[in-house]
Design a protein around this motif. Structure first.
Motif, short mmCIF file in Angstrom:
data_model
loop_
_atom_site.label_atom_id
_atom_site.label_comp_id
_atom_site.label_asym_id
_atom_site.label_seq_id
_atom_site.Cartn_x
_atom_site.Cartn_y
_atom_site.Cartn_z
N UNK A 25 14.02 -0.65 14.88
CA UNK A 25 14.89 -1.63 15.15
C UNK A 25 14.67 -1.94 16.67
N UNK A 26 14.14 -1.26 17.59
CA UNK A 26 13.70 -1.58 18.92
C UNK A 26 12.75 -2.35 19.16
N UNK A 27 11.62 -2.24 18.30
CA UNK A 27 10.31 -2.97 18.54
C UNK A 27 10.47 -4.41 18.55
N UNK A 28 9.36 -5.16 18.90
CA UNK A 28 9.11 -6.57 18.86
C UNK A 28 9.46 -7.28 17.45
N UNK A 29 9.76 -8.36 17.29
CA UNK A 29 9.60 -8.98 15.99
C UNK A 29 8.72 -8.84 15.10
N UNK A 30 7.40 -8.92 15.58
CA UNK A 30 6.11 -8.82 14.96
C UNK A 30 5.94 -7.30 14.37
N UNK A 31 6.07 -6.36 15.31
CA UNK A 31 5.97 -5.02 14.84
C UNK A 31 7.07 -4.65 13.76
N UNK A 32 8.27 -5.25 13.87
CA UNK A 32 9.29 -4.87 13.04
C UNK A 32 9.04 -5.24 11.81
N UNK A 33 8.57 -6.45 11.72
CA UNK A 33 8.12 -7.36 10.37
C UNK A 33 7.11 -6.48 9.68
#
Length: 566
Positions: free
Chosen positions: A64-72
Motif C-alpha cells: 500500500x505504501x508503494x508507487x501506483x506502478x509498483x502497486x499495480x
C-alpha cells in the motif's frame, strides 16, 4: 554468480498468461542507488527498516505504501493462483551469505514469508549487485523507470516451457535469513524498533571521501570511527549502545513515580502520557523535567493547569555550547495556537521546519504558517506573512526544496513579534536523504541570522513531524559545528557527536531515530572538518545567501531596529 545469472536469464523468459515474468527480481537498496544502476527489469522496494520491523506492518501494508506502478504490479501478481506466483530474488549491495544478509533483505523477505497470500520460493543473490555488475555489465541499466519488470530472454538459448522450470542448482543463491530478534525491547515504540541486531549492516557506512592527508586534520574521536569498513562496524556499535541506554531510560521513566523530583537522572513522563490527544504520535512525549510549558497570559491570571500548559515540546541544550533549542512535533490542527503562543512568549526569532506538510498523502505537520487567527487557552494569536521565498537554495548546487517565510505575530494590543521560518520540504520522515553540504549551510545560515539579529541567547524552534529524528539529527550537527568553531578546548578522545546525542536523548526521547541518520551526522561533521581545514575556508559558509535573498537581510534589519527600541 554465473549460475545465478543463468537462472535469472532462463526464468525471465517464462511468462504467465498475464504477460508478467514468473520471476521477479527485487532491489532493496536505497532509491538513489537504484537510479544510478540496477539489474535490468528489477523492481526497487526500499522501505524504512523502522516500518519493516513492525510485525503489524504486513505485506499488504508494504504494498500500500508503494508507487501506483509498483502497486499495480503486485496487485496483478496477486490475482494469480497461489501456485503460480513468481519466484522472488532479492539483492542488496554485497550480501555474501545468509549469515551476512542485510537487515533490508531479512526484514522485507520476512513479510512475504509471514503472509498467507504469497507462497513462492524466495532467494537472495550472493555477492549482491556489486558482483553482478562486474560480471554482467550488459544486463545493468540506469534510471528510475523500470518499475514494470521486463522479460529478459537469452538470445541463443531455448526457452524452457512454463511446465518445466529450469533444473539448475543455484549454488550462488542463498535462502533469506530472518532477522535476529534477540534484542526485542520491553518498551515498544517507533524509536526502539530501530534497535540493531548483533551483526552490523555493511551497506550502511560513511560516504564522505577521506584521503590520507585528511586524517591529519581530524580529531582522534572522529578519525577512530572510520576503520577499515568506513565506519560501518564502529558506528553500528555506538548507535546500538545509544539504543540500549535509551531503552533502559524509558523503562525507568515509565515505572518511576511521578511525584519524584524530575531531572535528567530521574526522568519520568506525566502530562504527555495523559494528554495523548495533543500528541501527534502515541509513543513520543516529553520528559517532565525538560518539557516546555505554555505560559499564562497575564501575571494576575490563575496558573495554567497541566492540560492548559501542555505542548509536546522539550528544551534542548548541550553543556559547553551556547546553542539553545525547543524541539517539538509538527503541530496538529488543534495545537497551532499553542505552538504560536510558545513562539511569542519565548520571543523566538527562528523556526526550522524540517518536514513538508504532507508525505505520501499522510499529514506530517499542520500548516501553522498560513495567515489567520489561532487560539490557545482563549488567547487569540493573529498570524500574518510579510514576505515569502518559495524556491531558495541552501547551496548553489543544492537539489533540496526549501521555503522561507517572514511571519508577524500579534496578540491583542501587545507589541507584535516577528519570526523567520525556514522550511525544508524534501527531507523524508525517518530518512537521511539530504546532503551534508545543505545541512552545513543550514547551520551557518541559522548562525548568521541569530548573530546579526542579536538573538543568540534565545532558543531556536526546531521541528520535523515527531520532533525527534530529523530534529535530533540537525541539532546534533549544529552543536558539534558550534563547538568546533568555539575556542573552548575539547577532549580530543571523547566522541563529541555521540556525547551530544546521548545528552539530547536525556532531554527528549528518540533524538536521532535510526542508524542512517546517525551516520549522516558523522558524514556531515567529516565534510565540515575537511572544509574548515581547506585554504578556501573563510569562517562563513553562507556569504552568498546574503546577496541572493533579500528576505534574510530585511528580517535582520527589522530585528536590529526592534532591539534598539527595547
Amino acid at each position: 554468480m554465473a549460475e545465478s545469472f543463468r537462472y535469472i536469464e532462463n526464468w525471465r523468459g517464462i511468462v504467465g498468461e498475464d504477460g508478467l515474468p514468473n520471476l521477479l527480481v527485487i532491489d532493496v537498496r536505497p532509491f538513489q542507488d537504484y537510479c544510478k544502476s540496477h539489474i535490468v527489469g528489477a523492481v526497487n522496494l526500499c522501505l524504512p527498516s523502522t516500518l519493516l520491523k513492525r510485525s503489524t506492518f504486513t505485506l499488504d501494508r508494504c504494498i500500500a505504501t508503494l508507487t501506483s506502478e509498483e502497486k499495480a504490479l503486485f496487485t496483478k501478481y496477486l490475482q494469480r493462483d497461489m501456485d503460480n506466483l513468481p519466484t522472488l530474488i532479492f539483492y542488496d549491495s554485497c550480501t555474501e551469505s545468509s549469515d551476512t544478509a542485510s537487515l533490508s533483505i531479512s526484514n522485507l523477505s520476512s513479510k512475504f514469508v509471514n503472509t498467507q497470500t504469497w507462497k513462492a520460493p524466495l532467494y537472495v543473490m550472493q555477492g549482491g549487485f556489486k558482483e553482478f555488475e562486474l560480471l554482467h555489465p550488459a544486463h545493468v541499466e540506469t534510471g528510475s523507470h523500470a518499475s514494470m519488470p521486463k522479460v529478459m530472454v537469452a538470445p541463443c538459448r531455448e526457452t524452457p516451457s512454463s511446465d518445466q522450470p529450469p533444473k539448475i542448482q543455484i549454488s550462488s543463491l542463498t535462502h533469506f535469513r530472518l532477522p535476529d530478534t534477540s534484542n526485542t525491547p520491553f518498551f515498544k515504540s517507533r524509536h526502539h524498533e530501530e534497535l540493531l541486531t548483533t551483526r552490523p549492516d555493511s551497506t550502511l557506512h560513511l560516504n564522505t571521501s577521506i584521503t590520507t592527508p585528511d586524517t591529519n586534520i581530524l580529531p582522534s574521536w572522529l578519525f577512530n570511527v572510520i576503520g577499515s569498513d568506513l565506519g560501518a562496524s564502529v558506528l553500528s556499535s555506538k548507535f546500538n549502545c545509544l539504543q540500549v541506554q535509551e531503552r533502559e531510560r524509558l523503562n525507568q521513566a515509565l515505572t518511576r513515580h511521578c511525584q519524584a523530583t524530575p531531572s535528567p537522572e530521574t526522568p519520568y513522563f506525566s502530562a504527555g502520557v495523559e494528554l495523548g490527544r495533543k500528541n501527534r504520535y502515541k509513543d513520543i512525549f516529553p520528559y517532565e523535567h525538560s518539557r516546555v510549558k505554555i505560559q499564562k497570559y497575564d501575571a494576575e491570571d490563575n496558573e495554567l493547569d497541566q492540560e492548559e500548559s501542555y505542548i509536546n515540546a522539550s528544551y534542548l541544550h548541550y553543556p559547553g555550547s551556547e546553542n539553545q533549542y525547543i524541539a517539538t512535533q509538527g503541530p496538529l490542527e488543534e495545537t497551532i495556537g499553542d505552538f504560536w503562543k510558545v513562539a511569542y512568549d519565548h520571543k523566538i526569532p527562528l523556526i526550522l521546519s524540517l518536514t513538508a506538510q504532507r508525505e505520501n498523502e499522510v499529514e506530517k505537520c499542520a500548516p501553522y504558517w498560513e495567515p489567520g487567527t489561532y487560539s490557545s487557552n482563549g488567547v487569540f494569536i493573529n498570524v500574518e506573512i510579510l514576505e515569502q521565498v518559495d524556491n531558495f537554495k541552501l547551496t548553489e548546487e543544492s537539489s533540496c526544496e526549501c521555503c522561507a517565510r517572514w511571519i508577524r505575530l500579534k496578540i491583542g494590543d501587545r507589541p507584535t513579534h516577528d519570526v523567520l521560518q525556514i522550511q525544508i520540504l524534501s527531507w523524508p520522515d525517518y530518512g537521511a536523504l539530504i546532503s551534508s553540504k545543505d545541512l552545513i549551510s543550514l547551520a551557518f545560515l541559522k548562525r548568521h541570522i541569530l548573530e546579526e539579529s542579536g538573538t543568540c541567547d534565545v532558543p531556536t524552534i526546531v521541528h520535523c513531524s515527531a520532533g525527534c529524528g530529523r530534529t535530533g539529527c540537525f541539532s546534533a550537527i549544529d552543536v558539534v559545528i558550534d563547538l568546533m568553531l568555539s575556542n573552548v578546548e575539547q577532549d580530543d578522545e571523547k566522541d563529541l557527536a555521540y556525547d551530544v546525542i546521548s545528552e539530547f536523548r536525556s532531554q527528549r526521547v528518540s533524538m536521532v531515530q535510526n542508524l542512517r541518520q546517525y551516520i549522516l551526522i558523522y558524514d556531515t561533521i567529516l565534510m565540515f572538518r575537511k572544509s574548515q581545514a581547506s585554504s578556501e575556508y573563510n569562517g562563513n559558509n553562507n556569504n552568498w545567501i546574503e546577496d541572493k535573498y533579500d528576505i534574510f537581510n530585511h528580517f535582520i534589519e527589522e530585528k536590529k531596529s526592534e532591539n534598539k527600541g527595547n
